[in-house]
Design a protein around this motif. Structure first.
Motif: not given
Lengths: 587, 89
Positions: A76, A79, A116, A213
């Protein structure tokens, strides 16, 4: 031949498509900018954290729940699940982490990667982020000029965020203008046929872009601009999850067995998660609808709802698979089992580990221990002894006196066939890995390189000693036999003490003190033995030729003994400050 | 706050060398304290063993350990002089 023609043709067609289609150009440029942003974020965090990420991943993964939690948090924050995967694979290779913990981190990382979607659906779409992107880029570039790695890393993170925001903004703009001419929502497909078709789209897009992502960013922006139907967007998200495993599997083909095992774990996890999400897609949709008001998500905010769906189905996957983690790990351990590497080949030096300083250092240390073990085997045999007896509880004097028959060992041959090659590999690998390390890491590698050299010199010393040892232990001079046995006893004692230290749970201070005591005693023994030799010469018990051989070999023995103790302090004393205190302690 | 102060605060925040020096300093203090404790224990043990037999192997071993620990403390204190460790001991 066909490939040589098709690839440029496809590229030309794509170029024509991009140039001639204004809306597509904007969307594709947005994707490209987004991907550049992800790349900058990843390298920036690597530089900015300065090893902190590695420390967190190493220390907080002792149990499966902790490993999942750490994987979630790490991904997190940075990313990038690929950065976390690279570190995990390197830890596995250096044996800094077990497979169960690594699989736990991969599970957590899958939940972490869903943040994301939250970033894009909340910040990316709610505010005009392009306005913030430009100052971020400006300050990011300014910080790049700094000499501090932390500034540079932070600069890269800012540039990364700037590009990500800019990319989202371009994608959004592209989809909005595209809607004026072509409404993709008209192609929405209902029912399970639509679910499967869109899963395939999502997976294909992720394989092509090589980033789930980025695919999620496209899906969310397309959904927010009304270009795709909500239920089709959910299917695309499942597809992105499935597609990312293809990327991981492809990436692992060139990796070592640990990388391949983790890719299989990732594949199994995502397939099960995907399957669950497909089976319960409508129930999950209802769950999202009922949870959304609790999180203050508006009923018509489909982008945020998609992010929530993405997180929920990944959590569901973890809940479903985590109880079977041991079975999964047992299965993974049966895969990609390679035969033991040949003699003189390194066991721990793999390229996957090199770029992560903590793992590279541990790999070099372990390989140096491997070199030590090989060399000790050769040294012990050259002294006509067996390791089994040396490391037993038998009295040292008895062990030495009983083993007086020369072994059939050619130390030169062993050196050239096994030891020298391993030493060269350590040196080569260490020098390559040093370019990824800071000053402290470089100093530690330098110390390990010196230790490897010490080990090699011990083998060379024993080569000299072996000749006289075999000659005089067969002689009729009892005094010479006795003196050579004393030299052997001296080394056997050190071998035994080091072996105990190596497996003891004593703290660094105790081990270093013990090493110091052994050095002190060695010093006393050397003096006492010199005096003894003088006495034997004076009493005509040994002739001058014997005396010179004995004095030389005493020099070799105590040189080996000092090197052994120095090696033990570098390899088994964990605390660097304590090693330094002992280092200064010379006699 | 002027720009120079702000920059120096940033520098302090990012400058790991000062933090590392402080960490090393604290660690050295801890090491010295534990070595001093061990040294006094050894002294006591040496006295007891010497009473039994001054030339025993046990006394010899304890003497060696005592010597090593004394040298390590000396070295630690020498290192500490660079970072004023003596002030804390």
């Amino acid at each position: 031949m066909l490939k040589q023609i098709i690839t440029p043709l496809l590229f030309l067609f794509f170029a024509w498509f991009v140039v001639s289609n204004n809306d597509a150009k904007t969307i594709i440029a947005g994707i490209a900018i987004f991907l550049i942003g992800m790349h900058y974020m990843e390298s920036g965090f690597k530089l900015f954290s300065g090893g902190a990420l590695e420390t967190v991943l190493q220390k907080f993964t002792s149990t499966t729940p902790r490993a999942i939690g750490t994987g979630f948090l790490a991904t997190s924050v940075v990313q990038s699940s690929s950065l976390v995967s690279v570190i995990i694979i390197s830890f596995l290779s250096a044996e800094l982490m077990g497979l169960t913990s690594a699989v736990g981190v991969v599970f957590g990382s899958n939940i972490g990667t869903t943040t994301t979607a939250w970033l894009v659906s909340s910040l990316g779409l709610k505010i005009k982020i392009a306005q913030y992107a430009l100052p971020m880029l400006i300050f990011g570039v300014i910080m790049q000029f700094s000499k501090h790695n932390s500034y540079k890393g932070l600069g890269s993170v800012l540039i990364g965020l700037g590009f990500i925001f800019l990319g989202i903004s371009y994608m959004k703009e592209g989809f909005e203008t595209l809607k004026e001419g072509l409404n993709l929502a008209e192609y929405a497909m209902a029912g399970y046929l639509g679910v499967f078709v869109y899963i395939l789209f999502g997976a294909t897009a992720t394989v092509v872009i090589q980033s789930s992502s980025a695919t999620m960013a496209i899906i969310i922006t397309a959904l927010a601009t009304g270009q795709i139907d909500y239920i089709n967007a959910l299917s695309l998200a499942i597809g992105a999850n499935v597609g990312t495993t293809v990327t991981a599997v492809l990436g692992s083909l060139a990796s070592n067995k640990n990388g391949k095992r983790l890719a299989v774990a990732h594949l199994i996890f995502n397939m099960i998660t995907g399957l669950l999400a497909v089976v319960f897609i409508y129930q999950l949709k209802d769950l999202v609808d009922s949870l959304a008001p609790l999180l203050s998500i508006r009923e018509d905010d489909f982008a945020m709802k998609l992010a929530l769906f993405h997180t929920i189905f990944n959590i569901l996957g973890v809940v479903a698979v985590a109880p079977f983690i041991k079975i999964l790990v047992n299965f993974l351990e049966t895969l990609f089992c390679t035969k033991e590497k040949g003699r003189g080949k390194p066991k721990y030096l793999t390229d996957e580990v090199m770029e992560i300083p903590a793992s590279a250092l541990e790999s070099i240390r372990k390989e140096t221990i491997h070199l030590y073990d090989k060399s000790i085997e050769a040294i012990v045999h050259a002294m006509n002894l067996h390791r089994k007896e040396i490391f037993s509880d038998q009295n040292v004097q008895d062990v030495v006196e009983k083993s007086n028959l020369p072994f059939d060992i050619n130390i030169d041959e062993v050196y050239h066939q096994e030891i020298k090659n391993l030493y060269s590999e350590i040196l080569h690998y260490s020098s390559r890995s040093q370019s990824f390390m800071d000053e402290e890491g470089n100093n530690r590698v330098y110390e390990l390189k010196l230790t490897a050299r010490n080990i090699i010199e011990m083998v060379k010393d024993i080569r000299e000693l072996q000749r006289n040892l075999n000659f005089f232990t067969k002689s009729n001079n009892w005094f010479m036999i006795h003196e050579y046995n004393k030299l052997r006893e001296e080394l056997v004692t050190i071998f035994r003490e080091i072996e105990q230290m190596r497996h003891s749970s004593d703290d660094s201070t105790e081990i270093m003190t013990h090493i110091g005591v052994l050095k002190e005693k060695g010093n006393d023994n050397e003096i006492s033995m010199s005096k003894n030799i003088d006495m034997l010469i004076r009493d005509n018990k040994i002739d001058s030729k014997m005396a010179s051989s004995l004095i030389n070999d005493m020099g070799f023995t105590y040189s080996i003994s000092k090197k052994l103790l120095k090696t033990a302090s570098v390899l088994w004393v964990k605390d660097q400050e304590i090693i330094e205190l002992g280092d200064e302690y010379e006699y | 706050m002027n720009i120079k102060k702000l920059l120096s605060k940033f520098d302090d925040f990012f400058d790991q060398s000062k933090k590392k020096q402080k960490k090393k300093y604290d660690k050295l203090v801890k090491i010295i304290l534990s070595l001093e404790e061990k040294k006094s224990e050894l002294k006591q043990e040496m006295k007891t063993e010497s009473k039994k037999n001054k030339k025993s192997q046990a006394v010899y071993n304890l003497c060696k350990e005592y010597k090593v620990i004394t040298k390590m403390i000396k070295k630690a204190k020498k290192q500490g002089h660079l970072i004023n460790i003596d002030e804390d001991i």
